[in-house]
Design a protein around this motif. Structure first.
Motif, PDB file in Angstrom:
ATOM      1  N   LYS A 214      39.307  -0.669  11.664  1.00 14.93           N
ATOM      2  CA  LYS A 214      37.936  -1.177  11.539  1.00 14.93           C
ATOM      3  C   LYS A 214      37.250  -0.516  10.357  1.00 14.93           C
ATOM      4  O   LYS A 214      37.423   0.673  10.111  1.00 14.93           O
ATOM      5  N   LYS A 215      36.473  -1.309   9.647  1.00 11.72           N
ATOM      6  CA  LYS A 215      35.689  -0.764   8.533  1.00 11.72           C
ATOM      7  C   LYS A 215      34.406  -0.146   9.063  1.00 11.72           C
ATOM      8  O   LYS A 215      33.879  -0.554  10.099  1.00 11.72           O
ATOM      9  N   LYS A 216      33.940   0.825   8.335  1.00 15.18           N
ATOM     10  CA  LYS A 216      32.702   1.502   8.726  1.00 15.18           C
ATOM     11  C   LYS A 216      31.523   0.555   8.550  1.00 15.18           C
ATOM     12  O   LYS A 216      31.383  -0.124   7.537  1.00 15.18           O
ATOM     13  N   THR A 217      30.661   0.504   9.560  1.00 20.03           N
ATOM     14  CA  THR A 217      29.425  -0.286   9.514  1.00 20.03           C
ATOM     15  C   THR A 217      28.301   0.594  10.065  1.00 20.03           C
ATOM     16  O   THR A 217      28.547   1.693  10.587  1.00 20.03           O
ATOM     17  N   PRO A 218      27.063   0.118   9.968  1.00 25.31           N
ATOM     18  CA  PRO A 218      25.959   0.907  10.536  1.00 25.31           C
ATOM     19  C   PRO A 218      26.096   1.194  12.028  1.00 25.31           C
ATOM     20  O   PRO A 218      25.524   2.152  12.545  1.00 25.31           O
ATOM     21  N   THR A 219      26.894   0.376  12.719  1.00 27.04           N
ATOM     22  CA  THR A 219      26.998   0.538  14.177  1.00 27.04           C
ATOM     23  C   THR A 219      28.366   1.058  14.638  1.00 27.04           C
ATOM     24  O   THR A 219      28.569   1.250  15.831  1.00 27.04           O
ATOM     25  N   GLN A 220      29.316   1.249  13.723  1.00 26.60           N
ATOM     26  CA  GLN A 220      30.622   1.739  14.135  1.00 26.60           C
ATOM     27  C   GLN A 220      31.253   2.599  13.041  1.00 26.60           C
ATOM     28  O   GLN A 220      30.999   2.421  11.857  1.00 26.60           O
ATOM     29  N   ASP A 221      32.047   3.548  13.477  1.00 26.12           N
ATOM     30  CA  ASP A 221      32.776   4.400  12.552  1.00 26.12           C
ATOM     31  C   ASP A 221      34.028   3.695  12.049  1.00 26.12           C
ATOM     32  O   ASP A 221      34.535   2.760  12.684  1.00 26.12           O
ATOM     33  N   GLU A 222      34.516   4.163  10.920  1.00 27.79           N
ATOM     34  CA  GLU A 222      35.761   3.620  10.391  1.00 27.79           C
ATOM     35  C   GLU A 222      36.931   4.046  11.280  1.00 27.79           C
ATOM     36  O   GLU A 222      36.977   5.171  11.770  1.00 27.79           O
ATOM     37  N   VAL A 223      37.870   3.139  11.502  1.00 27.72           N
ATOM     38  CA  VAL A 223      39.085   3.425  12.257  1.00 27.72           C
ATOM     39  C   VAL A 223      40.283   3.042  11.394  1.00 27.72           C
ATOM     40  O   VAL A 223      40.384   1.904  10.937  1.00 27.72           O
ATOM     41  N   LYS A 224      41.178   3.993  11.163  1.00 25.38           N
ATOM     42  CA  LYS A 224      42.399   3.713  10.416  1.00 25.38           C
ATOM     43  C   LYS A 224      43.587   4.268  11.210  1.00 25.38           C
ATOM     44  O   LYS A 224      43.664   5.466  11.461  1.00 25.38           O
ATOM     45  N   THR A 225      44.461   3.383  11.603  1.00 24.99           N
ATOM     46  CA  THR A 225      45.635   3.801  12.363  1.00 24.99           C
ATOM     47  C   THR A 225      46.806   4.087  11.416  1.00 24.99           C
ATOM     48  O   THR A 225      46.812   3.668  10.260  1.00 24.99           O
ATOM     49  N   ASN A 226      47.792   4.793  11.947  1.00 23.63           N
ATOM     50  CA  ASN A 226      48.973   5.150  11.157  1.00 23.63           C
ATOM     51  C   ASN A 226      50.190   5.099  12.074  1.00 23.63           C
ATOM     52  O   ASN A 226      50.872   6.094  12.299  1.00 23.63           O
ATOM     53  N   LEU A 227      50.468   3.909  12.576  1.00 20.64           N
ATOM     54  CA  LEU A 227      51.513   3.751  13.587  1.00 20.64           C
ATOM     55  C   LEU A 227      52.882   3.489  12.955  1.00 20.64           C
ATOM     56  O   LEU A 227      53.009   2.744  11.985  1.00 20.64           O
ATOM     57  N   SER A 228      53.885   4.112  13.554  1.00 25.20           N
ATOM     58  CA  SER A 228      55.285   3.897  13.181  1.00 25.20           C
ATOM     59  C   SER A 228      56.069   3.659  14.458  1.00 25.20           C
ATOM     60  O   SER A 228      55.559   3.867  15.566  1.00 25.20           O
TER      61      SER A 228
END
Length: 326
Positions: free
Chosen positions: A248-262
């Motif tokens: 998820k990209k950072k917005t005024p209502t949510q933090d950025e989420v970046k996964t790193n799954l293998s």
């Protein structure tokens, strides 16, 4: 004949060619590829010395202790080369055991760190799986329900009427209208567990896989050029497909989420859930699907520290140690 035997013979390659010719009928293609890569890495650490088998055990241990490559991998290739020449390896075997036990003591913490780096939970995996469509659903099904590794996912796609195309070297997805059969010939622990055949009757999976048949590709997972992903490319493919559903990209209502799954972190997340919440039945199921024992699962994939010294080697070590006689 493999590319790693076609090279021009020099003092730097002759011992590899001799090892290859002595063992080509005993080792799988995947094992030989692994050994060849580790052989070249070891040679890069030798600083011009002629042959591994002419090094003393103490010289080998000195090289391994200073390398930035994976120490066990380099140590193992030195051991198999020496054993092929009937050289003494007792000190190297003892050194290897010390490295393994030191690593095992920290394995639970390493698993916890890898899961944390993946930045995804078991619930996240299930959410992505539920939302996925098309080839993504097929990929997630195989990773989550059949606990596949990267190499397992390199498979040919055929119908039930094309069984004449089957062989004992490749992996296959055999599709019928109401079910599919996933045949794994080429996977890491084949020598211990043999050919694995899984029947898939999931309705959504069948719908998606039959659509893939219409694409007419020889392999199930292919790149933009219709070529199958290589084992070294599969990790990036897996990461990107889960990121599509979970990042998820950072917005005024949510933090950025970046996964790193293998594939490895996915299996560790599922193993952690099974050990804590899934019970013995789930643990047995995923260990069988992965192709290893419950001891290996608990010792090398759990975030709970265990001290069962009778557990098998981890999946990462099994293939590298196939020809080492302790």
């Amino acid at each position: 004949m493999f590319i790693y035997i076609k090279m021009a013979t020099t003092h730097k390659t002759q011992e590899w060619i001799e090892y290859y010719e002595d063992n080509v009928d005993e080792l799988s293609k995947k094992t030989l590829e692994t050994y060849f890569n580790d052989y070249n890495r070891f040679r890069s650490e030798m600083r011009g010395k002629h042959n591994i088998y002419n090094l003393s055990q103490k010289e080998i241990m000195d090289i391994v202790s200073k390398t930035e490559w994976a120490k066990l991998n380099l140590l193992n290739i030195a051991i198999v080369i020496l054993q092929n020449k009937n050289k003494e390896v007792s000190l190297l075997l003892k050194y290897r055991k010390n490295i393994q036990e030191g690593r095992e003591d920290q394995q639970a913490a390493k698993n916890e760190a890898q899961i944390k780096k993946a930045n995804a939970s078991y619930d996240d995996l299930m959410r992505a799986f539920d939302e996925a469509t098309g080839k993504d659903y097929i990929l997630f099904y195989l990773l989550i329900n059949l606990n596949t590794r990267n190499n397992d996912l390199i498979m040919k796609l055929i119908t039930n009427k094309q069984k004449d195309l089957l062989n004992e070297e490749d992996n296959f997805m055999i599709v019928s209208p109401s079910k599919s059969r996933f045949v794994r010939n080429d996977y890491k622990t084949n020598k211990s567990f043999g050919v694995k055949i899984d029947k898939i009757r999931d309705e959504k999976f069948q719908k998606m896989i039959n659509k893939e048949l219409l694409e007419g590709n020889e392999y199930l997972f292919v790149n933009n050029k219709k070529k199958p992903y290589k084992q070294t490319e599969m990790g990036k493919f897996i990461k990107s497909r889960f990121a599509f559903y979970l990042d998820k990209k950072k917005t005024p209502t949510q933090d950025e989420v970046k996964t790193n799954l293998s594939q490895a972190s996915i299996y560790k997340i599922i193993s952690q859930y099974a050990i804590k919440h899934g019970g013995e039945k789930m643990r047995v199921k995923i260990a069988d699907a992965r192709g290893h024992s419950l001891d290996t699962q608990a010792k090398y994939y759990s975030t709970i520290d265990v001290s069962n010294k009778k557990a098998e080697e981890s999946d990462d070590d099994e293939e590298l140690n196939e020809m080492i006689q302790v």
